[in-house]
Design a protein around this motif. Structure first.
Motif, short mmCIF file in Angstrom:
data_model
loop_
_atom_site.label_atom_id
_atom_site.label_comp_id
_atom_site.label_asym_id
_atom_site.label_seq_id
_atom_site.Cartn_x
_atom_site.Cartn_y
_atom_site.Cartn_z
N THR A 106 2.50 -1.22 3.73
CA THR A 106 1.03 -1.25 3.82
C THR A 106 0.44 0.12 4.13
O THR A 106 -0.67 0.42 3.72
CB THR A 106 0.61 -2.21 4.96
OG1 THR A 106 1.44 -1.96 6.11
CG2 THR A 106 0.73 -3.65 4.54
N ASN A 109 -1.48 2.34 1.63
CA ASN A 109 -2.71 1.87 1.00
C ASN A 109 -3.95 2.34 1.73
O ASN A 109 -5.05 1.83 1.50
CB ASN A 109 -2.70 0.34 0.92
CG ASN A 109 -1.66 -0.13 -0.08
OD1 ASN A 109 -1.61 0.38 -1.19
ND2 ASN A 109 -0.80 -1.04 0.33
N TYR A 110 -3.78 3.33 2.60
CA TYR A 110 -4.93 3.92 3.29
C TYR A 110 -5.15 5.32 2.74
O TYR A 110 -4.20 6.03 2.39
CB TYR A 110 -4.67 3.96 4.81
CG TYR A 110 -4.63 2.57 5.42
CD1 TYR A 110 -5.78 1.98 5.92
CD2 TYR A 110 -3.44 1.83 5.42
CE1 TYR A 110 -5.75 0.69 6.45
CE2 TYR A 110 -3.41 0.54 5.93
CZ TYR A 110 -4.56 -0.02 6.45
OH TYR A 110 -4.53 -1.29 6.95
N PRO A 190 -2.85 1.29 11.57
CA PRO A 190 -1.95 1.07 10.42
C PRO A 190 -0.51 1.50 10.70
O PRO A 190 0.44 0.89 10.21
CB PRO A 190 -2.60 1.93 9.32
CG PRO A 190 -4.05 1.97 9.68
CD PRO A 190 -4.09 2.01 11.19
N GLU A 263 -6.05 -8.01 8.88
CA GLU A 263 -6.10 -6.81 8.02
C GLU A 263 -4.72 -6.56 7.39
O GLU A 263 -4.61 -6.30 6.19
CB GLU A 263 -6.51 -5.59 8.85
CG GLU A 263 -6.47 -4.30 8.05
CD GLU A 263 -6.90 -3.07 8.84
OE1 GLU A 263 -7.80 -3.18 9.68
OE2 GLU A 263 -6.32 -1.98 8.60
N PHE A 264 -3.68 -6.69 8.20
CA PHE A 264 -2.31 -6.50 7.69
C PHE A 264 -2.05 -7.43 6.49
O PHE A 264 -1.59 -7.00 5.43
CB PHE A 264 -1.31 -6.77 8.82
CG PHE A 264 0.13 -6.76 8.40
CD1 PHE A 264 0.79 -5.57 8.13
CD2 PHE A 264 0.85 -7.95 8.29
CE1 PHE A 264 2.13 -5.56 7.75
CE2 PHE A 264 2.19 -7.94 7.91
CZ PHE A 264 2.83 -6.75 7.63
N ARG A 266 -4.15 -8.89 4.54
CA ARG A 266 -4.98 -8.51 3.39
C ARG A 266 -4.34 -7.34 2.64
O ARG A 266 -4.24 -7.36 1.41
CB ARG A 266 -6.35 -8.04 3.90
CG ARG A 266 -7.46 -9.05 3.76
CD ARG A 266 -8.86 -8.44 3.84
NE ARG A 266 -9.07 -7.33 4.74
CZ ARG A 266 -9.34 -7.43 6.05
NH1 ARG A 266 -9.41 -8.62 6.61
NH2 ARG A 266 -9.53 -6.36 6.79
N VAL A 267 -3.87 -6.35 3.37
CA VAL A 267 -3.32 -5.15 2.71
C VAL A 267 -1.98 -5.50 2.03
O VAL A 267 -1.70 -5.03 0.93
CB VAL A 267 -3.17 -3.98 3.72
CG1 VAL A 267 -2.64 -2.74 3.01
CG2 VAL A 267 -4.50 -3.67 4.38
N ASP A 271 -5.13 -6.20 -1.09
CA ASP A 271 -6.56 -5.96 -0.92
C ASP A 271 -6.84 -4.87 0.12
O ASP A 271 -7.80 -4.95 0.88
CB ASP A 271 -7.23 -7.29 -0.51
CG ASP A 271 -8.74 -7.22 -0.65
OD1 ASP A 271 -9.21 -6.32 -1.36
OD2 ASP A 271 -9.43 -8.04 -0.02
N GLY A 272 -5.99 -3.85 0.17
CA GLY A 272 -6.24 -2.72 1.06
C GLY A 272 -7.14 -1.71 0.38
O GLY A 272 -7.44 -1.85 -0.81
N PRO A 273 -7.53 -0.65 1.11
CA PRO A 273 -8.46 0.33 0.53
C PRO A 273 -7.93 1.00 -0.75
O PRO A 273 -8.72 1.33 -1.62
CB PRO A 273 -8.64 1.37 1.65
CG PRO A 273 -8.07 0.78 2.88
CD PRO A 273 -7.21 -0.39 2.52
N ASN A 275 -4.84 -0.10 -2.67
CA ASN A 275 -3.74 -0.76 -3.39
C ASN A 275 -3.85 -0.58 -4.90
O ASN A 275 -2.88 -0.19 -5.57
CB ASN A 275 -3.71 -2.27 -3.10
CG ASN A 275 -3.40 -2.59 -1.65
OD1 ASN A 275 -4.13 -2.17 -0.76
ND2 ASN A 275 -2.32 -3.33 -1.40
#
Ligand code: BYC
Length: 310
Positions: A106, A109-110, A190, A263-264, A266-267, A271-273, A275
């Motif tokens: 994860t 994905n930031y 994260p 949030e974890f 989702r990513v 669906d992370g910022p 991905n």
């Protein structure tokens, strides 16, 4: 001795299972899953840092970053090779990455919004990676354990270069210190998620620990990372963004706040910022690199024919 008994005896003696040895199919499958995800993380991990190669503030910083990004590619290669010893094909694994059938960490994905992010990745992300990966040098599967020894040496170097870069920001202007704090604010949580879900929700831990693939639980390693990082944050003069973070003398460890597990999830699910951007870039690089793979294969064939003729 029965195959299963022999396998159990190797684990009990803390020796290594090698590719030629019999192994339970579930052991093989979990190793393929973990090693492939690890390999995918290494090569996707090249993207957030690679974005700063053309924007590094000096030639020295650019050369260091270039070497680090190349190291990540190398880690991917060692790990895909280790996975192949289990009877899978590298191109199939890459297909599984590109189609989303297999995960990668994860953390990648930031976005890297500022130069300080590059140093904070070295400090926190590589720091977390080391805590998680040093025990993997003792993993029961030989090829993975051996790959991890070299990877960990290089990760330690990466962690130190990140810290050294952040020391320069600490000693810089107010603006540089603010940039450093902002990067820490965005990467702290994260980084804690890199260790995986809490032990109660970790579906694979009990089997992986019984097989001596994993040596410590996700929460134990996360705690170790927090305890190691707090004094380093003091040296850097930054605040870790957690109001609940404090020393607990009874536990001889730091208490810390609740991780946002929604949030974890989702990513992990895509669906992370970043991905979509990461997989699009990765797939494009794979397609654009087709001619390189073809040329390398043709060259290898030619060399093999020469050896055969001699
Ligand atoms: N991100 O049962 P659990 C690096 C998944 S590379 C995404 O606890 P396990 C670096 C997990 O896969 C960083 N997914 O799983 C590179 C499982 O789903 P599946 C990567 C995650 O395997 C470049 C589900 O959640 N490091 O550091 O026992 C530059 C349940 O979890 C994550 C490695 O790969 C996550 N964060 O434990 C700089 C190290 N966490 O597969 C640095 C090797 C969990 O059942 N891997 N999931 O569908 C491991 O040590 C373990 O696989 C993990 C998870 C601790 C990550």
């Amino acid at each position: 001795m029965e195959q299963q008994e022999q396998f159990d005896a190797v684990l009990a003696a803390d020796e290594r299972i090698e590719p030629r040895d019999w192994m339970p199919e579930k052991y093989r499958a979990t190793l393929i899953r973990q090693i492939a995800q690890h390999a995918h993380s290494e090569i996707i991990g090249m993207q957030p840092e690679g974005a700063w190669l053309t924007k590094a503030p000096s030639l020295r910083r650019k050369a260091i970053l270039l070497a680090k990004v190349q190291d990540e590619a190398g880690h991917g290669m060692y790990l895909y090779s280790a996975a192949e010893t289990l009877g899978v094909d590298r191109s199939d694994l890459l297909d599984r990455l590109h189609t989303g059938a297999q995960k990668y960490s994860t953390i990648f994905n930031y976005p890297t919004l500022e130069w300080a992010d590059v140093g904070v990745i070295g400090w926190l992300v590589d720091g977390a990676a080391i805590v998680n990966q040093v025990p993997l040098c003792r993993c029961s599967y030989g090829p993975y354990a051996r790959a991890m020894i070299r990877i960990c040496k290089e990760e330690s170097f990466h962690q130190r270069q990140g810290f050294e870069m952040l020391l320069a920001l600490r000693d810089g202007t107010d603006g540089q210190r603010a940039m450093l704090q902002d990067a820490v604010n965005r990467w702290w949580w994260p980084s804690l998620m890199m260790f995986g879900p809490p032990d109660g929700a970790s579906a694979n831990s009990s089997a992986s620990m019984a097989w001596k693939i994993k040596r410590h639980s996700n929460d134990d390693l996360r705690q170790r990372f927090v305890d190691m990082t707090v004094p380093q944050a003091d040296v850097l003069g930054v605040r870790l963004p957690d109001n609940d973070l404090r020393w607990n003398a009874e536990r001889n460890s730091h208490d810390f706040g609740e991780i946002d597990w929604e949030e974890f999830a989702r990513v992990v699910k895509g669906d992370g910022p970043c991905n979509t951007e990461r997989i699009e870039r990765r797939t494009a690089a794979h397609t654009e690199g087709e001619w390189v793979r073809e040329a390398a294969t043709a060259y290898a064939r030619k060399q093999a024919a020469k050896v055969g003729a001699a």
